[in-house]
Design a protein around this motif. Structure first.
Motif, PDB file in Angstrom:
ATOM      1  N   ASN A   1      -7.029   0.106  10.168  1.00 16.00           N
ATOM      2  CA  ASN A   1      -6.810  -1.215  10.072  1.00 16.00           C
ATOM      3  C   ASN A   1      -6.422  -1.555   8.657  1.00 16.00           C
ATOM      4  O   ASN A   1      -5.482  -2.324   8.580  1.00 16.00           O
ATOM      5  N   SER A   2      -6.804  -0.871   7.612  1.00 16.94           N
ATOM      6  CA  SER A   2      -6.372  -1.471   6.245  1.00 16.94           C
ATOM      7  C   SER A   2      -4.713  -0.815   6.262  1.00 16.94           C
ATOM      8  O   SER A   2      -4.255  -1.705   5.743  1.00 16.94           O
ATOM      9  N   THR A   3      -4.609  -0.079   6.860  1.00 13.09           N
ATOM     10  CA  THR A   3      -2.972   0.295   7.099  1.00 13.09           C
ATOM     11  C   THR A   3      -2.257  -0.826   7.665  1.00 13.09           C
ATOM     12  O   THR A   3      -0.953  -1.126   7.116  1.00 13.09           O
TER      13      THR A   3
ATOM     14  N   MET B   1     -11.323   2.789   9.557  1.00 15.06           N
ATOM     15  CA  MET B   1     -11.065   1.723   8.251  1.00 15.06           C
ATOM     16  C   MET B   1      -9.657   1.869   7.791  1.00 15.06           C
ATOM     17  O   MET B   1      -8.979   0.662   7.661  1.00 15.06           O
TER      18      MET B   1
ATOM     19  N   ALA C   1      -5.033  -6.661  -0.504  1.00 18.95           N
ATOM     20  CA  ALA C   1      -4.757  -5.808   0.543  1.00 18.95           C
ATOM     21  C   ALA C   1      -4.153  -4.296   0.120  1.00 18.95           C
ATOM     22  O   ALA C   1      -4.877  -3.060   0.704  1.00 18.95           O
TER      23      ALA C   1
ATOM     24  N   ASN D   1     -14.959  -3.393  10.931  1.00 16.44           N
ATOM     25  CA  ASN D   1     -15.186  -2.246  10.089  1.00 16.44           C
ATOM     26  C   ASN D   1     -16.469  -2.317   9.103  1.00 16.44           C
ATOM     27  O   ASN D   1     -17.076  -1.375   8.788  1.00 16.44           O
TER      28      ASN D   1
ATOM     29  N   ILE E   1      -3.122  -3.995   8.009  1.00 14.22           N
ATOM     30  CA  ILE E   1      -3.142  -5.049   6.991  1.00 14.22           C
ATOM     31  C   ILE E   1      -2.187  -4.894   5.997  1.00 14.22           C
ATOM     32  O   ILE E   1      -1.347  -5.707   5.404  1.00 14.22           O
ATOM     33  N   PHE E   2      -1.910  -3.566   5.314  1.00 14.56           N
ATOM     34  CA  PHE E   2      -1.074  -3.330   4.058  1.00 14.56           C
ATOM     35  C   PHE E   2       0.537  -3.410   4.600  1.00 14.56           C
ATOM     36  O   PHE E   2       1.303  -4.239   3.892  1.00 14.56           O
TER      37      PHE E   2
ATOM     38  N   LEU F   1      -7.058  -2.383  -1.226  1.00 11.42           N
ATOM     39  CA  LEU F   1      -8.026  -1.942  -0.243  1.00 11.42           C
ATOM     40  C   LEU F   1      -7.811  -0.492   0.338  1.00 11.42           C
ATOM     41  O   LEU F   1      -8.574   0.248   0.560  1.00 11.42           O
ATOM     42  N   LEU F   2      -6.365  -0.436   0.567  1.00  9.51           N
ATOM     43  CA  LEU F   2      -5.969   0.829   1.243  1.00  9.51           C
ATOM     44  C   LEU F   2      -6.133   1.977   0.275  1.00  9.51           C
ATOM     45  O   LEU F   2      -6.680   2.830   0.599  1.00  9.51           O
TER      46      LEU F   2
ATOM     47  N   PHE G   1     -10.919  -6.788  10.494  1.00 13.45           N
ATOM     48  CA  PHE G   1     -11.430  -5.624   9.419  1.00 13.45           C
ATOM     49  C   PHE G   1     -12.939  -6.065   9.001  1.00 13.45           C
ATOM     50  O   PHE G   1     -13.500  -5.260   8.980  1.00 13.45           O
TER      51      PHE G   1
ATOM     52  N   SER H   1      -7.343  -9.416   9.063  1.00 16.37           N
ATOM     53  CA  SER H   1      -8.283  -9.535   8.171  1.00 16.37           C
ATOM     54  C   SER H   1      -9.549  -9.726   8.613  1.00 16.37           C
ATOM     55  O   SER H   1     -10.811  -9.257   8.190  1.00 16.37           O
TER      56      SER H   1
END
Length: 468
Positions: A351-353, A348, A322, A413, A355-356, A325-326, A409, A406
């Motif tokens: 959503n990745s933020t 993207m 994770a 995305n 998730i982070f 990814l960011l 995403f 996850s």
């Protein structure tokens, strides 16, 4: 009066002669129980052992020295040690084992302090059946000093957008903070633990050395795994594979500390067998909880998603965590000026933020659960068990949200180009197991406390007629 051996003048209450050193009060000390008896006694009046160094034949009663009776040839019986002497020998053995246990734990503390300056990573490259391991950095000071200089040189070579600087310095800043925290924690506990160890050795007393070693060991492991999550990447293409992993020195550190803890645990079982039997369930449940918490945070740092792209010309597969990814998306934004592509990347990034952030919260909850289980192993109180139950529940809830984001995403995305990795799924499994175990631990502790309070109340309140 005068000494009957050398005729030297003696004090009125003298026990030993100051000139020849012999005892003159008509007493002698039994070599078996250590008590004073009449000097003419052949047998000790307290323990019954012979005081002339001879053995009594069990068949004919002849007193002799050696292994066989000179009169009838019967072998001498093995002398049974007196309970007092046996107790002293056991106490001496226990002191030696306790000192060995403390030395093993202090050795683990020294290893943690030394290896805190050598947190490293390696790149493992595999081509067909040949693997090559290359060290990326040599010491922890790379994360504190060198990497910032390398980032500055890299950004100066070419013009990038601000997102590239943000990605690189975010990675470098978090890495440096983890390394600095590891060094500070290990150095602080090393100083405190060394002072306590030296005092205990001088006073020849045993102390709870584990409280100075267990916490820095677990915190170092957690921070190292968190640092590893920023480098958890694997790529495979046309039979060639590349994977970032922990360095050899870091792995040696984990192995040596684990061996030291195992040695100390075995010695503790030998030293205090009776007490250990009474609290064996407490140790087993908390040790199992610690193992589940370690597995939880270890799997959490691995692949969030996996990519497998195949065509007639080439095939590429890989996975990433994770945090990576960011950072990768931010770095990608720092090199692209196409508005359409930027719009896709912004979605993207959002959503990745999320998730982070969920990753950090879940990792923190798992680490707190790990510390709570460790505190429960060090003492028998109810507070650590309640905290382990609470943080395990929080970890389970956050890991579910982590898995849901996850999936979102990967489907929205990436449009199915990637699949959810094992990290979110394993995190849910281990967190649920840890929560179940912590609940069982709390229930068993409560039942035991209630039974103990009933017994103590019964023993402290005798019947009225007996008291009268």
């Amino acid at each position: 009066m005068n000494c009957k051996y050398c005729n030297a003048e003696l004090e009125k209450d003298a026990v030993y002669c100051p000139k020849c050193g012999k005892r003159i009060d008509g007493k002698k000390r039994c070599n078996h129980c250590g008590r004073d008896i009449n000097e003419t006694s052949v047998y000790c009046t307290y323990c019954g052992a012979r005081t002339d160094g001879k053995s009594a034949c069990p068949k004919c009663g002849e007193a002799f020295t050696g292994n066989f009776c000179p009169k009838c040839g019967t072998p001498a019986q093995a002398e049974i040690p007196h309970p007092v002497a046996a107790s002293r020998d056991r106490e001496k053995t226990m002191r030696i084992l306790a000192a060995t246990k403390q030395s093993a734990l202090y050795g683990a503390l020294c290893i943690l302090f030394i290896f805190s300056f050598f947190i490293t990573f390696s790149l493992v490259t595999t081509v067909e059946v040949v693997s090559l391991r290359t060290d990326i950095n040599s010491t922890s000071f790379y994360f504190l000093i060198t990497q910032f200089q390398e980032i500055s040189d890299f950004l100066a070579e070419k013009s990038y957008y601000p997102e590239m600087s943000l990605a690189l310095y975010l990675d470098a800043g978090i890495s440096a903070a983890c390394i600095a925290a590891i060094i500070i924690i290990c150095a602080t506990y090393f100083a405190i633990g060394t002072t306590a160890f030296v005092k205990s050795m001088r006073a020849k007393k045993e102390i709870a050395m584990s409280k100075y070693v267990l916490m820095p060991a677990l915190l170092t492991l957690a921070l190292t795994l968190f640092l590893y999550s920023f480098a958890s990447l694997s790529i495979a293409q046309e039979g060639a594979k590349a994977k970032l992993t922990l360095g050899a020195t870091t792995i040696v550190n984990i192995v040596l500390v684990s061996i030291a803890f195992a040695t100390a645990a075995i010695l503790q079982i030998i030293i205090d067998t009776k007490k250990h039997k009474k609290t064996i369930l407490n140790y087993v449940l908390n040790a199992a909880g610690m193992l589940l918490a370690v597995l939880f945070i270890a799997t959490l740092t691995t692949n969030l998603l996996s990519v497998d792209s195949r065509s007639n010309q080439f095939s590429v597969s890989g996975s990433m965590s994770a945090p990576l990814l960011l950072i990768g998306l931010l770095a990608e934004m720092g090199t692209i000026d196409n508005p359409a592509t930027m719009e896709v990347l912004i979605g993207m990034i959002t959503n990745s933020t999320i998730i982070f952030i969920l990753f950090i919260l879940t990792f923190a909850a798992g680490t707190l659960a790990l510390i709570a289980f460790a505190k429960g192993a060090l003492n028998n109180k109810s507070t650590p068990r309640i905290l382990s139950c609470v943080f395990s529940a929080v970890s389970a809830a956050l890991s579910i949200a982590y898995l849901i984001m996850s999936i979102i995403f990967c489907t929205e995305n990436l449009a199915g180009a990637a699949t959810v990795g094992a990290s979110p799924i394993c995190a849910i499994i281990f967190s649920i197991f840890a929560l179940t175990l912590s609940i069982v631990n709390c229930i068993l502790l409560r039942n035991r406390d209630e039974q103990g309070s009933v017994v103590s109340s019964f023993q402290s309140d005798p019947p009225a007629q007996n008291a009268e």
